[in-house]
Design an enzyme around this catalytic site. Structure first.
Site, mmCIF file in Angstrom:
data_model
loop_
_atom_site.group_PDB
_atom_site.id
_atom_site.type_symbol
_atom_site.label_atom_id
_atom_site.label_comp_id
_atom_site.label_asym_id
_atom_site.label_seq_id
_atom_site.Cartn_x
_atom_site.Cartn_y
_atom_site.Cartn_z
ATOM 1 C CG HIS A 1 63.415 69.772 -9.495
ATOM 2 N ND1 HIS A 1 63.347 68.432 -9.847
ATOM 3 C CD2 HIS A 1 63.409 70.472 -10.655
ATOM 4 C CE1 HIS A 1 63.322 68.337 -11.180
ATOM 5 N NE2 HIS A 1 63.345 69.554 -11.688
ATOM 6 N NE ARG A 2 58.940 67.995 -2.000
ATOM 7 C CZ ARG A 2 59.224 66.763 -1.607
ATOM 8 N NH1 ARG A 2 60.330 66.527 -0.947
ATOM 9 N NH2 ARG A 2 58.397 65.776 -1.840
#
Ligand SMILES: Cc1cc2nc3c(=O)[nH]c(=O)nc-3n(C[C@H](O)[C@H](O)[C@H](O)COP(=O)(O)O)c2cc1C
Length: 192
Positions: free
Chosen positions: A170-171
């Protein structure tokens, strides 16, 4: 947490050597001219210890000229298969003549001849002109040793900032930043 970025670098570098299909020791080297205009190119890491990170090149190349005028630089490793990045920044100094000689001696004879034949970063009229220079150097050193060209040497980047970046889902990546404080390193985290 580790308080020694060099040890962490060694671990990651060894893991990259095992994981990457080729050139795990390739890194982008960013320099800047006296007006602050940056340039970047890949070089190979040829030595690393707690003092710093060593690469070899022609001192009269574009990068060499920029480092002479502005002896600071940044290095960047990106190991795609590991999804990791290391950013290194600091001042740069030439390695000793003895250190450069010792490394040059490990190169193949053909690579040593190539160092004599290449006027690195200068305009080249044709590939044939380069090959002719290479043959000239082969003849010049026929039957003898190929010494290090006087302006072919190395630089050591003395790090004052090293960041270890790890991919996360999710970065929400992880960034561990080490900043030199005299003989010690302070460690902290950065938002991704
Ligand atoms: C993977 C890779 C590794 C390289 N390693 C070196 C190196 O160790 N030393 C070097 O002078 N050039 C190396 N080069 C070539 C440089 O990227 C560059 O073309 C050359 O040094 C001239 O750069 P300059 O004109 O900015 O000085 C490498 C290129 C690649 C793609």
């Amino acid at each position: 947490m580790a308080d020694d970025p060099h040890k962490l670098f060694e671990t990651w570098f060894a893991e990259a050597a095992a994981a990457e299909p080729n050139d795990h020791d390739a890194m982008a080297l960013a320099t800047a001219d006296p007006l602050g205009r940056p340039s970047a190119r890949m070089v190979l890491l040829k030595g690393h210890d707690p003092r710093g990170f060593v690469f070899y090149t022609h001192r009269d190349s574009r990068k060499g000229g920029e480092l002479e005028a502005n002896p600071v630089a940044a290095l960047l490793f990106h190991w795609k298969s590991l999804r990791r990045q290391i950013r290194i920044e600091g001042s740069v100094e030439p390695v000793s003549e003895a250190e450069a000689d010792a490394y040059f001696a490990t190169r193949s004879r053909d690579s040593r001849l190539g160092a004599w034949a290449s006027d690195q970063s200068r305009p080249l009229a044709s590939r044939a002109a380069f090959e002719a220079r290479y043959e000239d150097m082969r003849a010049r050193f026929e039957g003898g040793d190929v010494p290090r060209p006087p302006r072919w040497s190395g630089y050591r980047l003395l790090p004052d900032r090293i960041e270890f970046w790890t991919d996360r889902p999710h970065r929400l990546h992880e960034r561990r930043l080490f900043v030199r404080d005299g003989e010690h390193w302070d460690e902290g985290l950065l938002y991704p």
